[in-house]
Design a protein around this motif. Structure first.
Motif, PDB file in Angstrom:
ATOM      1  N   PHE A 485      52.280   6.152  -1.680  1.00  0.00           N
ATOM      2  CA  PHE A 485      52.079   6.501  -0.474  1.00  0.00           C
ATOM      3  C   PHE A 485      52.891   7.713   0.158  1.00  0.00           C
ATOM      4  CE2 PHE A 485      51.833   6.068   4.389  1.00  0.00           C
ATOM      5  CZ  PHE A 485      50.655   6.553   4.587  1.00  0.00           C
ATOM      6  N   ASP A 486      52.327   8.817   0.421  1.00  0.00           N
ATOM      7  CA  ASP A 486      53.253  10.062   0.972  1.00  0.00           C
ATOM      8  C   ASP A 486      52.544  10.516   2.406  1.00  0.00           C
ATOM      9  OD1 ASP A 486      54.512  12.501   1.692  1.00  0.00           O
ATOM     10  OD2 ASP A 486      54.112  13.461   0.071  1.00  0.00           O
ATOM     11  N   PRO A 487      53.053   9.955   3.462  1.00  0.00           N
ATOM     12  CA  PRO A 487      52.093  10.284   4.796  1.00  0.00           C
ATOM     13  C   PRO A 487      52.242  11.898   5.072  1.00  0.00           C
ATOM     14  CG  PRO A 487      54.309   9.317   4.980  1.00  0.00           C
ATOM     15  CD  PRO A 487      54.282   9.200   3.801  1.00  0.00           C
ATOM     16  N   VAL A 488      53.031  12.587   4.652  1.00  0.00           N
ATOM     17  CA  VAL A 488      53.238  13.995   5.006  1.00  0.00           C
ATOM     18  C   VAL A 488      52.176  14.805   4.405  1.00  0.00           C
ATOM     19  CG1 VAL A 488      54.527  15.899   4.788  1.00  0.00           C
ATOM     20  CG2 VAL A 488      55.932  13.928   5.358  1.00  0.00           C
ATOM     21  N   ALA A 489      51.843  14.387   3.138  1.00  0.00           N
ATOM     22  CA  ALA A 489      50.885  14.920   2.355  1.00  0.00           C
ATOM     23  C   ALA A 489      49.398  14.895   2.788  1.00  0.00           C
ATOM     24  CB  ALA A 489      50.879  14.686   0.737  1.00  0.00           C
ATOM     25  N   LEU A 490      49.233  13.667   3.294  1.00  0.00           N
ATOM     26  CA  LEU A 490      48.162  13.229   4.081  1.00  0.00           C
ATOM     27  C   LEU A 490      47.840  13.661   5.481  1.00  0.00           C
ATOM     28  CD1 LEU A 490      47.865   9.555   2.411  1.00  0.00           C
ATOM     29  CD2 LEU A 490      46.774  11.477   1.556  1.00  0.00           C
ATOM     30  N   GLY A 491      49.010  14.045   6.010  1.00  0.00           N
ATOM     31  CA  GLY A 491      48.833  14.332   7.606  1.00  0.00           C
ATOM     32  C   GLY A 491      48.772  13.301   8.267  1.00  0.00           C
ATOM     33  N   ILE A 492      49.595  12.543   8.283  1.00  0.00           N
ATOM     34  CA  ILE A 492      49.910  11.370   8.896  1.00  0.00           C
ATOM     35  C   ILE A 492      51.062  11.175   9.525  1.00  0.00           C
ATOM     36  CG2 ILE A 492      49.918   8.642   9.135  1.00  0.00           C
ATOM     37  CD1 ILE A 492      47.925   8.494   6.865  1.00  0.00           C
ATOM     38  N   PRO A 493      51.335  11.711  10.877  1.00  0.00           N
ATOM     39  CA  PRO A 493      52.487  11.978  11.505  1.00  0.00           C
ATOM     40  C   PRO A 493      53.266  10.401  11.867  1.00  0.00           C
ATOM     41  CG  PRO A 493      51.142  12.440  12.895  1.00  0.00           C
ATOM     42  CD  PRO A 493      50.415  12.128  11.704  1.00  0.00           C
ATOM     43  N   ASN A 494      54.198  10.650  12.216  1.00  0.00           N
ATOM     44  CA  ASN A 494      55.400   9.329  12.843  1.00  0.00           C
ATOM     45  C   ASN A 494      55.470   8.149  11.828  1.00  0.00           C
ATOM     46  OD1 ASN A 494      55.179  10.969  15.171  1.00  0.00           O
ATOM     47  ND2 ASN A 494      53.341  10.179  15.616  1.00  0.00           N
ATOM     48  N   ALA A 495      55.075   8.169  10.561  1.00  0.00           N
ATOM     49  CA  ALA A 495      55.262   7.032   9.729  1.00  0.00           C
ATOM     50  C   ALA A 495      56.464   7.357   9.098  1.00  0.00           C
ATOM     51  CB  ALA A 495      54.143   6.890   8.567  1.00  0.00           C
ATOM     52  N   THR A 496      57.831   7.058   9.897  1.00  0.00           N
ATOM     53  CA  THR A 496      58.891   7.538   9.686  1.00  0.00           C
ATOM     54  C   THR A 496      59.715   6.463   8.434  1.00  0.00           C
ATOM     55  OG1 THR A 496      59.593   5.782  11.428  1.00  0.00           O
ATOM     56  CG2 THR A 496      59.527   8.138  11.801  1.00  0.00           C
ATOM     57  N   PHE A 497      59.152   5.200   8.264  1.00  0.00           N
ATOM     58  CA  PHE A 497      59.660   4.444   7.213  1.00  0.00           C
ATOM     59  C   PHE A 497      59.316   5.246   5.824  1.00  0.00           C
ATOM     60  CE2 PHE A 497      58.667   1.435   3.799  1.00  0.00           C
ATOM     61  CZ  PHE A 497      59.846   0.711   3.659  1.00  0.00           C
ATOM     62  N   TRP A 498      58.108   5.533   5.711  1.00  0.00           N
ATOM     63  CA  TRP A 498      57.653   6.024   4.578  1.00  0.00           C
ATOM     64  C   TRP A 498      58.050   7.510   4.252  1.00  0.00           C
ATOM     65  CZ3 TRP A 498      55.223   2.988   1.177  1.00  0.00           C
ATOM     66  CH2 TRP A 498      54.633   1.746   1.701  1.00  0.00           C
ATOM     67  N   GLU A 499      58.611   8.107   5.431  1.00  0.00           N
ATOM     68  CA  GLU A 499      58.870   9.401   5.129  1.00  0.00           C
ATOM     69  C   GLU A 499      60.415   9.625   4.479  1.00  0.00           C
ATOM     70  OE1 GLU A 499      58.802  11.243   9.163  1.00  0.00           O
ATOM     71  OE2 GLU A 499      56.438  11.158   9.352  1.00  0.00           O
ATOM     72  N   THR A 500      61.102   8.383   4.648  1.00  0.00           N
ATOM     73  CA  THR A 500      62.228   8.252   3.877  1.00  0.00           C
ATOM     74  C   THR A 500      62.225   7.975   2.520  1.00  0.00           C
ATOM     75  OG1 THR A 500      62.625   5.867   4.512  1.00  0.00           O
ATOM     76  CG2 THR A 500      63.348   7.557   5.958  1.00  0.00           C
ATOM     77  N   ARG A 501      61.112   7.652   1.943  1.00  0.00           N
ATOM     78  CA  ARG A 501      60.726   7.357   0.461  1.00  0.00           C
ATOM     79  C   ARG A 501      60.172   8.554  -0.191  1.00  0.00           C
ATOM     80  NH1 ARG A 501      58.403   1.734  -0.946  1.00  0.00           N
ATOM     81  NH2 ARG A 501      60.055   0.249   0.179  1.00  0.00           N
TER      82      ARG A 501
END
Length: 515
Positions: A485-501
């Motif tokens: 899962f890459d929330p940035v690529a999917l345009g999903i903001p504020n998924a901060t846990f996943w953004e550190t991966r």
């Protein structure tokens, strides 16, 4: 007081909530292209596979934690109550709400994974409606309103899971043991409090370990024995199924006057049992260690099937095929009896005794003991799950300002607030065990209804990230890779846990914690 609680419950569980649950399930099913049908093989595969880490439990452990909350007195006493006040057709509407609710469960549990955090105090993963309600739109002008919404849900869940819902489980367990062995409900209360205190003080890891051992074992034994009894009454099955559908659709004249009750009790007890849309499932889902949120969303969707299509159906078929039922008019045991199977004692109370009588047809005298033991484990695991959910929401409310830890029995077990919550749950369990069944169920229904109202409205508003995750997961599976899962690529903001991966490996880049 009883009349006041009944009035409050009547407002909360009006037709509006029943139709909201059904309509939401239909809507989520269509939006997800009936994920609850298309992805069943993948659900089963994921259920048996998964990683775990020092911070998160495996997918299977998260499933059993979720089932610990779902599988409880609702699967035994709840089914009996639904049939007693809604007729055999209530079982059909439990199936309907399970099928539709599986899509609802996918949405809420995927959101729980997307917006989970690492607890600053324990290092464990936590999440749930309070977290996604307050985080999903925190980049917009509506952020303050959703933050307040998240806190409202958190306070309601602490109230429901910490005070209102535990009493139902302990009450059914105490009544079943009293009926089977004549054990004083006070003794049941004392022993349950001692065992429960030992487990919940151990934290999420001990909860997950306990649930992963007890829940599958007891569920399988219960289902197998119930189906053996149904098989022994195979000649009754065709007529039983015909009665279920005729009662549900108002075709049978005997049940035509209570078709509205069939829908109401089927949906109410279905949601109480499988918890789809109630907002409880996302708490366990968020605790799992997965590479993609959709994985746990799919696993939790299947949990609804396990709870209702397997366990509740086994209970319903057992009751109806053996004739261990009685249907009342007016949704009250004081109403006129409009149908009965013929083997229940005249003065039997609505609840687990229906199931105990049905099991007695296999081995006279043993049915009461088996159901009492089943409820002991089912209700105990549900109580543990309730505490975990209440604690998760307490952690949300406390945030980074958790009180300094205190010392208790030689070790650090949490904040003052956590100790207070533990005491609240234990007191609720003790009071519930010695209360009347009607009072306990009314309190439980109020808790379930309040959470369902808040959560369903919330996920209708916030649903989009769950569909983005599903499409991304299915695309990566089609490409032959294990989805990451890459929330940035999917345009999903504020998924901060996943953004550190690292989106290439799925591994965490640092050990940053959230609150």
């Amino acid at each position: 007081m009883s009349e006041l609680l009944s009035t409050i419950n009547g407002y909360i569980w009006s037709n509006a909530l029943v139709y909201l649950c059904l309509a939401a399930g239909v809507y989520f099913s269509v939006r997800s292209r009936f994920v609850q049908v298309r992805q069943v093989p993948e659900m089963i595969r994921l259920m048996l596979k998964g990683e775990k880490s020092p911070s998160g439990v495996s997918s299977f452990q998260a499933l059993t934690m979720s089932l610990a909350g779902r599988v409880g007195t609702g699967n035994i006493a709840g089914v009996a109550t639904a049939i007693a006040f809604g007729g055999p057709g209530a079982l059909f509407w439990m199936w309907v709400v399970a099928f539709l609710g599986a899509s609802t469960s996918y949405v809420e549990c995927t959101l729980g994974q997307i917006y989970k955090i690492r607890d600053a105090l324990t290092g464990e993963y936590r999440g749930g409606p309070a977290y996604y309600l307050s985080r999903a739109w925190s980049h917009t002008a509506a952020a303050p309103a959703f933050k307040v919404y998240g806190y409202i849900f958190a306070f309601v869940t602490i109230l429901a899971c910490g005070l209102l819902l535990p009493s139902v489980q302990s009450n059914s367990m105490a009544l079943a043991m009293n009926n089977a062995w004549g054990v004083s409900t006070w003794w049941v209360a004392i022993c349950t409090v001692i065992v429960l205190a030992f487990i919940i003080i151990g934290g999420v890891k001990r909860i997950a370990t306990f649930a992963s051992i007890v829940v599958p074992f007891m569920a399988i034994i219960y289902i197998v024995l119930a189906l053996i009894i149904v098989a022994m009454n195979a000649s009754e099955v065709p007529g039983m199924i015909s009665t279920i559908f005729a009662s549900a659709l108002g075709i049978d004249s005997a049940f035509g006057a209570i078709i509205g009750s069939a829908v109401m009790w089927g949906v109410k007890r279905g949601i109480y049992s499988n918890e789809a849309g109630q907002g409880t499932g996302p708490h366990a889902a968020a605790a799992a260690e997965v590479s993609h949120p959709a994985k746990q969303g799919l696993v939790q969707a299947f949990a609804v099937y396990i709870d209702t299509l397997f366990i509740c159906t086994a209970t319903g078929f057992l009751i109806l095929s053996t004739g261990a039922y009685r249907v009342y008019e007016g949704e009250s045991a004081d109403g006129r009896v409009i149908a009965e199977g013929g083997i229940l004692p005249a003065d039997v109370a609505v609840g687990p005794t229906f199931v105990q009588t049905g099991f007695d047809t296999l081995w006279s005298g043993a049915g009461s003991s088996f159901v009492a033991i089943s409820l002991l484990f089912f209700c105990l695991t549900t109580l543990i799950a309730y505490y975990y959910m209440a604690e998760t929401n307490l952690r949300f409310v406390l945030g980074k300002h958790s009180p300094v830890n205190v010392r208790f029995i030689g070790g650090t077990v949490g904040s003052n607030a956590t100790l207070l919550l533990q005491a609240l749950v234990l007191v609720s369990v003790a009071i519930g065990a010695v209360s009347t069944a009607s009072e306990a169920w009314t309190l439980g229904d109020i808790g379930v209804g309040l959470m369902a109202w808040l959560n369903i409205i919330g996920i209708i508003i916030l649903q989009q990230p769950a569909y983005k995750a599903l499409r991304d997961y299915e695309k990566q599976k089609k490409d032959g890779v294990d989805p990451i899962f890459d929330p940035v690529a999917l345009g999903i903001p504020n998924a901060t846990f996943w953004e550190t991966r690292d989106p290439l490996t799925g591994k965490e880049r640092d050990l940053r914690v959230d609150a």
